[in-house]
Write a protein that holds these residues in place. Structure first.
Motif, PDB file in Angstrom:
ATOM      1  N   ARG A  11       0.818  -1.211   0.000  1.00  0.00           N
ATOM      2  CA  ARG A  11       0.000   0.000   0.000  1.00  0.00           C
ATOM      3  C   ARG A  11       0.852   1.261   0.000  1.00  0.00           C
ATOM      4  NH1 ARG A  11      -2.838  -0.183   4.953  1.00  0.00           N
ATOM      5  NH2 ARG A  11      -2.378  -2.334   5.301  1.00  0.00           N
ATOM      6  N   ALA A  12       2.035   1.215   0.558  1.00  0.00           N
ATOM      7  CA  ALA A  12       2.892   2.391   0.640  1.00  0.00           C
ATOM      8  C   ALA A  12       4.208   2.124  -0.084  1.00  0.00           C
ATOM      9  CB  ALA A  12       3.142   2.754   2.103  1.00  0.00           C
ATOM     10  N   PRO A  13       4.229   2.219  -1.415  1.00  0.00           N
ATOM     11  CA  PRO A  13       5.424   1.852  -2.165  1.00  0.00           C
ATOM     12  C   PRO A  13       6.590   2.802  -1.968  1.00  0.00           C
ATOM     13  CG  PRO A  13       3.771   2.774  -3.630  1.00  0.00           C
ATOM     14  CD  PRO A  13       3.141   2.635  -2.278  1.00  0.00           C
ATOM     15  N   SER A  14       6.358   4.044  -1.564  1.00  0.00           N
ATOM     16  CA  SER A  14       7.443   4.997  -1.447  1.00  0.00           C
ATOM     17  C   SER A  14       8.199   4.887  -0.131  1.00  0.00           C
ATOM     18  CB  SER A  14       6.894   6.423  -1.617  1.00  0.00           C
ATOM     19  OG  SER A  14       5.901   6.669  -0.653  1.00  0.00           O
ATOM     20  N   GLY A  17       5.439   3.428   6.271  1.00  0.00           N
ATOM     21  CA  GLY A  17       4.923   4.464   7.135  1.00  0.00           C
ATOM     22  C   GLY A  17       4.472   5.714   6.410  1.00  0.00           C
ATOM     23  N   GLU A  18       4.785   5.855   5.136  1.00  0.00           N
ATOM     24  CA  GLU A  18       4.356   7.027   4.389  1.00  0.00           C
ATOM     25  C   GLU A  18       2.954   6.827   3.845  1.00  0.00           C
ATOM     26  OE1 GLU A  18       6.925   8.750   1.527  1.00  0.00           O
ATOM     27  OE2 GLU A  18       8.710   8.251   2.685  1.00  0.00           O
ATOM     28  N   MET A  19       2.200   7.890   3.816  1.00  0.00           N
ATOM     29  CA  MET A  19       0.830   7.845   3.331  1.00  0.00           C
ATOM     30  C   MET A  19       0.816   8.120   1.832  1.00  0.00           C
ATOM     31  SD  MET A  19      -2.229  10.226   4.661  1.00  0.00           S
ATOM     32  CE  MET A  19      -2.122  11.467   3.411  1.00  0.00           C
ATOM     33  N   SER A  20       0.054   7.337   1.086  1.00  0.00           N
ATOM     34  CA  SER A  20      -0.062   7.599  -0.339  1.00  0.00           C
ATOM     35  C   SER A  20      -1.085   8.702  -0.565  1.00  0.00           C
ATOM     36  CB  SER A  20      -0.465   6.326  -1.083  1.00  0.00           C
ATOM     37  OG  SER A  20      -1.709   5.870  -0.629  1.00  0.00           O
ATOM     38  N   SER A  21      -0.896   9.466  -1.638  1.00  0.00           N
ATOM     39  CA  SER A  21      -1.807  10.574  -1.910  1.00  0.00           C
ATOM     40  C   SER A  21      -2.995  10.090  -2.738  1.00  0.00           C
ATOM     41  CB  SER A  21      -1.075  11.697  -2.630  1.00  0.00           C
ATOM     42  OG  SER A  21      -0.627  11.251  -3.880  1.00  0.00           O
ATOM     43  N   LEU A  22      -4.084  10.827  -2.635  1.00  0.00           N
ATOM     44  CA  LEU A  22      -5.288  10.512  -3.397  1.00  0.00           C
ATOM     45  C   LEU A  22      -5.222  11.174  -4.762  1.00  0.00           C
ATOM     46  CD1 LEU A  22      -8.247  10.951  -0.885  1.00  0.00           C
ATOM     47  CD2 LEU A  22      -7.454   8.858  -1.928  1.00  0.00           C
ATOM     48  N   ILE A  24      -7.157  12.894  -7.687  1.00  0.00           N
ATOM     49  CA  ILE A  24      -8.440  13.563  -7.893  1.00  0.00           C
ATOM     50  C   ILE A  24      -9.215  12.870  -9.010  1.00  0.00           C
ATOM     51  CG2 ILE A  24      -9.543  15.702  -8.657  1.00  0.00           C
ATOM     52  CD1 ILE A  24      -7.349  17.231  -7.257  1.00  0.00           C
ATOM     53  N   LYS A  25      -8.519  12.463 -10.051  1.00  0.00           N
ATOM     54  CA  LYS A  25      -9.184  11.815 -11.191  1.00  0.00           C
ATOM     55  C   LYS A  25      -9.847  10.505 -10.766  1.00  0.00           C
ATOM     56  CE  LYS A  25      -8.256  10.088 -15.833  1.00  0.00           C
ATOM     57  NZ  LYS A  25      -7.223   9.883 -16.849  1.00  0.00           N
ATOM     58  N   ARG A  26      -9.116   9.667 -10.047  1.00  0.00           N
ATOM     59  CA  ARG A  26      -9.649   8.382  -9.611  1.00  0.00           C
ATOM     60  C   ARG A  26     -10.803   8.563  -8.626  1.00  0.00           C
ATOM     61  NH1 ARG A  26      -5.099   4.754  -7.578  1.00  0.00           N
ATOM     62  NH2 ARG A  26      -4.483   5.109  -9.722  1.00  0.00           N
ATOM     63  N   LEU A  27     -10.635   9.483  -7.672  1.00  0.00           N
ATOM     64  CA  LEU A  27     -11.689   9.747  -6.691  1.00  0.00           C
ATOM     65  C   LEU A  27     -12.916  10.368  -7.361  1.00  0.00           C
ATOM     66  CD1 LEU A  27     -12.454   9.649  -3.687  1.00  0.00           C
ATOM     67  CD2 LEU A  27     -11.462  11.942  -3.466  1.00  0.00           C
ATOM     68  N   PHE A  99      -3.147  17.577   4.385  1.00  0.00           N
ATOM     69  CA  PHE A  99      -3.053  17.196   5.784  1.00  0.00           C
ATOM     70  C   PHE A  99      -2.266  15.911   5.976  1.00  0.00           C
ATOM     71  CE2 PHE A  99      -6.743  20.102   6.094  1.00  0.00           C
ATOM     72  CZ  PHE A  99      -6.176  20.976   7.013  1.00  0.00           C
ATOM     73  N   GLY A 100      -2.249  15.059   4.965  1.00  0.00           N
ATOM     74  CA  GLY A 100      -1.420  13.861   5.031  1.00  0.00           C
ATOM     75  C   GLY A 100       0.063  14.209   5.052  1.00  0.00           C
ATOM     76  N   ARG A 101       0.446  15.190   4.223  1.00  0.00           N
ATOM     77  CA  ARG A 101       1.840  15.641   4.224  1.00  0.00           C
ATOM     78  C   ARG A 101       2.180  16.381   5.507  1.00  0.00           C
ATOM     79  NH1 ARG A 101       0.677  16.458  -1.196  1.00  0.00           N
ATOM     80  NH2 ARG A 101       0.086  18.625  -0.873  1.00  0.00           N
ATOM     81  N   LEU A 102       1.228  17.122   6.039  1.00  0.00           N
ATOM     82  CA  LEU A 102       1.430  17.896   7.257  1.00  0.00           C
ATOM     83  C   LEU A 102       1.644  16.980   8.462  1.00  0.00           C
ATOM     84  CD1 LEU A 102       1.315  20.988   7.598  1.00  0.00           C
ATOM     85  CD2 LEU A 102      -0.995  20.690   8.498  1.00  0.00           C
ATOM     86  N   ALA A 103       0.981  15.825   8.478  1.00  0.00           N
ATOM     87  CA  ALA A 103       1.024  14.913   9.617  1.00  0.00           C
ATOM     88  C   ALA A 103       2.294  14.060   9.651  1.00  0.00           C
ATOM     89  CB  ALA A 103      -0.200  14.016   9.603  1.00  0.00           C
TER      90      ALA A 103
END
Length: 104
Positions: A11-14, A17-22, A24-27, A99-103
């Motif tokens: 889930r986190a290829p980078s 512990g890192e969060m992947s970004s969403l 906009i196109k897919r969502l 907020f994901g980057r901020l956290a």
């Protein structure tokens, strides 16, 4: 590596512990399709069970110009349902990514 760790790494290829970004196109496509399908199901529910105690006219609150049981209004509601999905995606995805980057 345990099964849980390998699932997390997928889930986190980078990095762990890192969060992947969403995206906009897919969502946007996902939400718009969901809202359009929900709208069609709601209209079909009214046509199949008109005496059901659910007030389908409440759709007019979220879909300006919607009036029950006219073709023009049906297609307007379908387009507006699709547009709501893109609106939510355009607002939510950047906020989530920010907020994901901020956290971190």
């Amino acid at each position: 590596m345990s099964q849980t760790q390998s699932a997390f790494a997928a889930r986190a290829p980078s990095g762990e512990g890192e969060m992947s970004s969403l995206s906009i196109k897919r969502l946007g496509l996902s939400l718009s399709t969901f809202f359009a399908i929900s709208y069609v199901i709601c209209i079909m529910g009214y046509l199949l069970m008109p005496d059901f105690p659910v007030q389908h006219e409440a759709l007019a609150i979220f879909l300006p110009g919607f009036k029950l049981l006219s073709w023009q209004s049906y297609f307007l509601g379908l387009v507006e349902s699709f547009a709501w999905g893109w609106y939510i995606a355009a607002v939510f995805a950047p906020l989530y990514n920010f907020f994901g980057r901020l956290a971190r």
